[in-house]
Design a protein around this motif. Structure first.
Motif, mmCIF file in Angstrom:
data_model
loop_
_atom_site.group_PDB
_atom_site.id
_atom_site.type_symbol
_atom_site.label_atom_id
_atom_site.label_comp_id
_atom_site.label_asym_id
_atom_site.label_seq_id
_atom_site.Cartn_x
_atom_site.Cartn_y
_atom_site.Cartn_z
ATOM 1 N N ASN A 1 86.582 8.201 27.948
ATOM 2 C CA ASN A 1 85.354 7.981 28.722
ATOM 3 C C ASN A 1 84.099 7.852 27.861
ATOM 4 O OD1 ASN A 1 84.899 10.620 27.884
ATOM 5 N ND2 ASN A 1 85.440 11.517 29.874
ATOM 6 N N LEU A 2 84.263 7.900 26.521
ATOM 7 C CA LEU A 2 83.158 7.758 25.574
ATOM 8 C C LEU A 2 82.075 8.827 25.779
ATOM 9 C CD1 LEU A 2 82.742 3.854 25.421
ATOM 10 C CD2 LEU A 2 84.089 5.353 23.941
ATOM 11 N N GLN A 3 82.513 10.021 26.161
ATOM 12 C CA GLN A 3 81.602 11.149 26.324
ATOM 13 C C GLN A 3 81.758 12.114 25.153
ATOM 14 O OE1 GLN A 3 79.282 11.406 28.939
ATOM 15 N NE2 GLN A 3 80.009 9.295 29.180
ATOM 16 N N CYS A 4 80.635 12.743 24.760
ATOM 17 C CA CYS A 4 80.683 13.754 23.696
ATOM 18 C C CYS A 4 81.297 15.028 24.254
ATOM 19 C CB CYS A 4 79.282 14.032 23.167
ATOM 20 S SG CYS A 4 79.236 15.263 21.837
ATOM 21 N N VAL A 5 82.355 15.521 23.595
ATOM 22 C CA VAL A 5 83.041 16.717 24.083
ATOM 23 C C VAL A 5 82.758 17.947 23.223
ATOM 24 C CG1 VAL A 5 84.868 15.373 25.179
ATOM 25 C CG2 VAL A 5 85.140 16.105 22.798
ATOM 26 N N GLN A 6 82.193 17.762 22.022
ATOM 27 C CA GLN A 6 81.862 18.905 21.175
ATOM 28 C C GLN A 6 80.914 18.465 20.063
ATOM 29 O OE1 GLN A 6 85.233 20.876 19.349
ATOM 30 N NE2 GLN A 6 84.026 22.624 18.647
#
Length: 437
Positions: free
Chosen positions: A303-308
């Motif tokens: 989803n091209l989201q920052c996870v950390q």
């Protein structure tokens, strides 16, 4: 000639730290420190500091004997005089002493004009270690090499530089067969399949490597330009069908390859970093980005989201690679950090390897025994080869300036590009295999 009361050479005696009213003004010889003093006698000290003052009440004759017995005419107390060295010879060429080599490259030798030969205390070699050797050197670039690429299935090597050129080299002969002028300073370059991706100020240029080789003489215009970046593009990486570009303004621009049009369509812009992004890596369905803001961000490719966000480094994160389930990062804070996932899925530092200097680039291979080897470039103009996970050093490569680009090739070959524009080709003594994400 000035003589002391014992008939000796007064200036040499004082240079070695003998009793003198001017002892406090004695300085260490600059040329001796650089390993090239040829003055006999030399008015300056050939040691790092004067000897300790005599105890109160000691006679001058006792002090003179201590100085006469001292070996301070040579490069430090660890350099002992050899047999027959009691003659009046001083400095670098005195006696039959054994020269202790430092770990630094001799700049005069690198330029081809060291006058000291085997007596030079600096290294007269480009590498240390027996697991690899230098095959050849490719000259042509005038500034730092910012990218080295071997397009899949090609017999050509591509190198990019801040001198605003891309050079094409024949892998069989080592000869430069062409020069591309992309129209600006190249910040980075990678290859994926037949494509060359070149990061430049305010755009990414894409060349079809095979078509350029086949049609070089007729000056074909088969290339694409992806606009949108703000400032220089410092890093590029391909993951699945996506192209990622790390930019000077701290954003990551994303394009998706369109098979119908044979073009790259804009897909997203990832924001979160506050300063330029200088390193990108794709592995384990994640995109990792390292920035001048000292942080690493982990992005999901789904989803091209920052996870950390990882903030353990205290300076610029220069390079990132994945090895098995681990992430390796290096920084100008003089460390290489090993990250592993916890049960919750987040990354945590499990080990920190410290270097004496800032670390610029990482590259990994497996040797012939399938053991991982890390290539680690530092800004003291050296590249270390470490066995993992022990970080036992198995060799070192030296250069005139810092090594910014490392590329693994087929058949036990690897390439290094340094700040002077030199590209060197190295050969493993036993054939390794590249580490893939």
């Amino acid at each position: 000639m000035d003589l002391d009361m014992n008939g000796g050479n007064k200036r040499v005696f004082q240079r070695l730290g003998g009793a003198s009213s001017k002892d406090s003004n004695q300085k260490v010889c600059f040329h001796w420190r650089a390993g090239r003093c040829n003055r006999y006698p030399c008015p300056f000290l050939h040691r790092e500091s004067p000897p300790p003052a005599p105890f109160p009440g000691s006679s001058s004759s006792t002090n003179n004997k201590r100085v006469a017995d001292d070996d301070s005419g040579f490069a430090g107390s660890s350099h002992r005089r050899g047999p027959g060295s009691g003659n009046n010879t001083w400095g670098r060429f005195g006696g039959n002493r054994t020269v202790t080599k430092t770990e630094k490259l001799c700049k005069f030798w690198a330029d081809g004009n060291c006058p000291y030969g085997d007596k030079c205390k600096y290294l007269h070699c480009w590498s240390q270690g027996d697991s690899f050797s230098l095959l050849t050197q490719l000259d042509g670039h005038q500034k730092v090499v910012t990218g080295i690429a071997l397009p899949s299935g090609s017999d050509k090597l591509y190198t990019a530089s801040k001198d605003e050129t891309l050079r094409i080299w024949d892998c069989a002969s080592g000869q430069c067969t062409g020069v591309l002028n992309p129209g600006g300073e190249v910040g980075c370059m990678i290859s994926e399949g037949p494509w060359l991706f070149v990061g430049m100020p305010n755009l990414v240029k894409i060349f079809d490597a095979y078509l350029y080789i086949q049609a070089w003489n007729i000056q074909t215009n088969v290339d694409l330009s992806l606009t949108g970046p703000v400032g220089q593009v410092y890093s590029l990486v391909v993951g699945t069908d996506l192209l990622f570009a790390g930019t000077q303004d701290g954003s990551i621009l994303v394009w998706r390859y369109n098979t119908a049009t044979n073009c790259f369509d804009p897909a997203a812009s990832l924001t979160g970093h506050t300063l330029a992004i200088v390193s990108l890596y794709v592995g384990a369905n994640r995109l990792y980005s390292g920035s001048i803001d000292n942080s690493i961000k982990v992005w999901s490719l789904d989803n091209l989201q920052c996870v950390q966000t990882l903030t353990e480094h205290t300076s610029v994160v220069m390079s990132l690679i994945c090895w098995d389930q681990f992430l390796l990062s290096c920084s100008l804070d003089n460390t290489v950090k090993i990250w592993a996932a916890t049960q919750g899925g987040n990354l945590e530092v499990t080990y920190t390897h410290k270097e004496e200097y800032g670390v610029l680039a990482l590259c990994g291979v497996h040797d012939a025994q399938a053991k991982p080897v890390l290539l680690c470039s530092c800004n003291d103009n050296s590249l270390h080869l470490y066995d993992l996970p022990s970080f036992t050093e198995r060799g070192k490569i030296l250069a005139k300036q810092e090594i910014r680009s490392i590329q693994i090739g087929p058949g036990g070959i690897f390439f290094t590009g340094d700040g002077t524009g030199q590209v060197k080709v190295w050969k493993w003594s036993t054939q390794p295999t590249a580490i893939h994400p």
